[in-house]
Design a protein around this motif. Structure first.
Motif, short mmCIF file in Angstrom:
data_model
loop_
_atom_site.label_atom_id
_atom_site.label_comp_id
_atom_site.label_asym_id
_atom_site.label_seq_id
_atom_site.Cartn_x
_atom_site.Cartn_y
_atom_site.Cartn_z
N VAL A 1 32.75 50.48 33.95
CA VAL A 1 32.95 50.25 35.38
C VAL A 1 33.19 48.77 35.60
CG1 VAL A 1 31.90 50.39 37.68
CG2 VAL A 1 31.51 52.22 36.01
N VAL A 2 34.23 48.44 36.37
CA VAL A 2 34.56 47.04 36.66
C VAL A 2 34.70 46.86 38.16
CG1 VAL A 2 35.69 46.63 34.45
CG2 VAL A 2 37.03 47.49 36.37
N ALA A 3 34.43 45.65 38.61
CA ALA A 3 34.56 45.31 40.02
C ALA A 3 35.79 44.44 40.22
CB ALA A 3 33.31 44.57 40.50
N ASP A 4 36.31 44.45 41.42
CA ASP A 4 37.49 43.64 41.74
C ASP A 4 37.25 42.16 41.43
OD1 ASP A 4 38.91 45.84 42.56
OD2 ASP A 4 38.52 45.54 44.70
N ALA A 5 36.07 41.65 41.80
CA ALA A 5 35.76 40.24 41.58
C ALA A 5 35.72 39.91 40.10
CB ALA A 5 34.43 39.89 42.25
N GLU A 6 35.22 40.84 39.28
CA GLU A 6 35.14 40.61 37.84
C GLU A 6 36.54 40.54 37.23
OE1 GLU A 6 30.91 43.02 37.17
OE2 GLU A 6 32.84 43.99 36.74
N MET A 7 37.44 41.41 37.67
CA MET A 7 38.80 41.37 37.15
C MET A 7 39.50 40.08 37.55
SD MET A 7 40.17 45.33 37.49
CE MET A 7 39.54 45.65 39.14
N ALA A 8 39.32 39.67 38.80
CA ALA A 8 39.95 38.44 39.26
C ALA A 8 39.43 37.24 38.47
CB ALA A 8 39.67 38.25 40.75
N GLU A 9 38.15 37.22 38.19
CA GLU A 9 37.56 36.11 37.42
C GLU A 9 38.08 36.10 35.99
OE1 GLU A 9 33.13 34.46 36.05
OE2 GLU A 9 33.32 36.21 37.37
N ALA A 10 38.21 37.28 35.38
CA ALA A 10 38.69 37.36 34.00
C ALA A 10 40.14 36.89 33.89
CB ALA A 10 38.55 38.79 33.49
N LEU A 11 40.93 37.13 34.92
CA LEU A 11 42.34 36.75 34.89
C LEU A 11 42.59 35.31 35.32
CD1 LEU A 11 43.96 40.00 36.35
CD2 LEU A 11 43.63 39.39 33.97
N ALA A 12 41.63 34.72 36.01
CA ALA A 12 41.83 33.39 36.57
C ALA A 12 42.11 32.34 35.50
CB ALA A 12 40.61 32.98 37.39
N VAL A 13 41.61 32.55 34.28
CA VAL A 13 41.81 31.56 33.23
C VAL A 13 43.26 31.48 32.78
CG1 VAL A 13 39.44 31.75 32.40
CG2 VAL A 13 41.19 33.26 31.46
N TYR A 14 44.08 32.44 33.20
CA TYR A 14 45.50 32.44 32.81
C TYR A 14 46.40 31.90 33.92
CZ TYR A 14 43.83 35.46 29.08
OH TYR A 14 43.14 35.97 27.99
N GLU A 15 45.80 31.41 34.98
CA GLU A 15 46.61 30.94 36.11
C GLU A 15 47.56 29.83 35.69
OE1 GLU A 15 46.03 29.05 40.60
OE2 GLU A 15 44.30 29.79 39.45
N LYS A 16 47.10 28.95 34.83
CA LYS A 16 47.93 27.82 34.42
C LYS A 16 49.15 28.27 33.62
CE LYS A 16 45.23 27.04 30.21
NZ LYS A 16 46.29 27.53 29.31
N ASN A 17 49.05 29.46 32.95
CA ASN A 17 50.17 29.93 32.14
C ASN A 17 51.33 30.44 32.98
OD1 ASN A 17 47.47 30.86 30.39
ND2 ASN A 17 49.06 29.82 29.19
N LEU A 18 51.08 30.69 34.25
CA LEU A 18 52.13 31.25 35.11
C LEU A 18 52.80 30.21 35.97
CD1 LEU A 18 50.39 34.59 36.20
CD2 LEU A 18 52.19 34.27 34.50
N SER A 19 52.27 29.00 35.97
CA SER A 19 52.89 27.90 36.72
C SER A 19 53.20 28.32 38.16
CB SER A 19 54.18 27.43 36.03
OG SER A 19 53.90 26.97 34.73
N THR A 20 52.20 28.79 38.85
CA THR A 20 52.41 29.24 40.23
C THR A 20 51.28 28.73 41.10
OG1 THR A 20 52.79 31.17 41.63
CG2 THR A 20 51.14 31.40 39.92
N ASP A 21 51.44 28.82 42.40
CA ASP A 21 50.39 28.40 43.32
C ASP A 21 49.27 29.43 43.35
OD1 ASP A 21 50.92 30.18 46.06
OD2 ASP A 21 52.72 29.83 44.85
N ARG A 22 48.13 29.02 43.87
CA ARG A 22 46.97 29.91 43.90
C ARG A 22 47.24 31.21 44.66
NH1 ARG A 22 41.58 29.19 43.24
NH2 ARG A 22 42.35 28.02 41.43
N ALA A 23 47.88 31.10 45.81
CA ALA A 23 48.16 32.31 46.60
C ALA A 23 49.10 33.24 45.84
CB ALA A 23 48.77 31.93 47.95
N GLY A 24 50.12 32.66 45.18
CA GLY A 24 51.04 33.48 44.40
C GLY A 24 50.35 34.16 43.23
N PHE A 25 49.45 33.43 42.58
CA PHE A 25 48.71 34.02 41.46
C PHE A 25 47.83 35.16 41.93
CE2 PHE A 25 44.93 34.21 38.74
CZ PHE A 25 45.54 34.48 37.51
N ASN A 26 47.16 34.97 43.06
CA ASN A 26 46.29 36.04 43.59
C ASN A 26 47.10 37.28 43.92
OD1 ASN A 26 44.02 34.44 43.34
ND2 ASN A 26 44.10 33.70 45.46
N ARG A 27 48.32 37.11 44.41
CA ARG A 27 49.17 38.27 44.70
C ARG A 27 49.52 39.00 43.41
NH1 ARG A 27 51.53 34.74 48.56
NH2 ARG A 27 53.18 34.16 47.08
#
Length: 233
Positions: free
Chosen positions: A149-175
């Motif tokens: 079982v996973v929560a939305d917040a846990e998935m977002a946290e696990a993926l956040a470390v890859y934000e820099k690899n996508l070269s996008t703004d925070r709002a775009g990454f969250n989308r």
């Protein structure tokens, strides 16, 4: 006008006209329904429950013992027949009794030119990372004998470390993250828990899609990506 009460076999009417023999009317009886014929014109050979299981396999993405409590027994009872029916379509049945999940995939027909019936959904980078995370959660839960079982917040946290690899703004990454999570829901990789909007169960089908070797190899690749410094502007 009065109708004669004499039987139709009488040779004459009261007015003296002869009665000629009428042509016989041929009535073709409609086929009667039984265990094999489910509707008018049915030429199928599968039972009703086997047909429903076959339809669900073709609709996809899977038959899950928990979500499809009536179809799962039908699948097991008719496994050989369903495998044969899928083979006619160049498809293969993947079945894991222990995990309680089954799905179809394209058969390996080697050099034979065959049509592709299963629709595919291309994965983005963030989709792939999310799938790997969910597969890891599934493995850890299995080791403990629990459901994953996973929560939305846990998935977002696990993926956040890859934000820099996508070269996008925070709002775009969250989308992108929200889109990846929604794709997992649409394909029943994630199933929302009753009464809990932000918590989801991970489908056991992931164990069949990603082996332990796949998880190990992909983990090494994504670990390297996480540790790579972000490119300076």
């Amino acid at each position: 006008m009065s109708w004669h009460e004499d039987p139709i076999e009488s040779s004459r009417l009261d007015d003296g006209d002869e009665v000629h023999d009428a042509e016989p009317v041929v009535v073709t009886p409609l086929p009667r329904r039984n265990n094999d014929v489910l509707y008018l014109g049915d030429t199928g050979r599968l039972s009703a429950d086997a047909r429903r299981a076959l339809c669900q396999l073709l609709i996809g993405p899977s038959i899950d013992q928990q979500r499809h409590a009536r179809l799962w027994p039908a699948l097991l009872r008719n496994e050989a027949t369903l495998r044969s029916a899928l083979s006619d379509l160049f498809l293969e049945l993947v079945l894991d009794r222990e995990s309680g999940v089954a799905f179809t995939r394209q058969a390996d027909t080697e050099d034979l030119d065959t049509p592709v019936l299963l629709r595919t959904s291309p994965l983005t980078f963030i989709d792939s990372v999310l799938l790997l995370y969910l597969r890891q959660q599934l493995g850890e839960a299995d080791a403990r004998g629990n459901r994953a079982v996973v929560a939305d917040a846990e998935m977002a946290e696990a993926l956040a470390v890859y934000e820099k690899n996508l070269s996008t703004d925070r709002a775009g990454f969250n989308r992108r993250v929200a889109s990846a999570v929604q794709k997992m829901k649409d394909n029943h990789i994630l199933t929302r828990l009753a009464g809990q909007e932000d918590r989801h169960e991970v489908s056991p089908a992931l164990k069949l899609l990603f082996s332990a070797e796949d998880v190990s190899a992909l983990s090494a690749v994504y670990r390297q990506l996480r540790e790579t410094p972000a490119a300076e502007a």
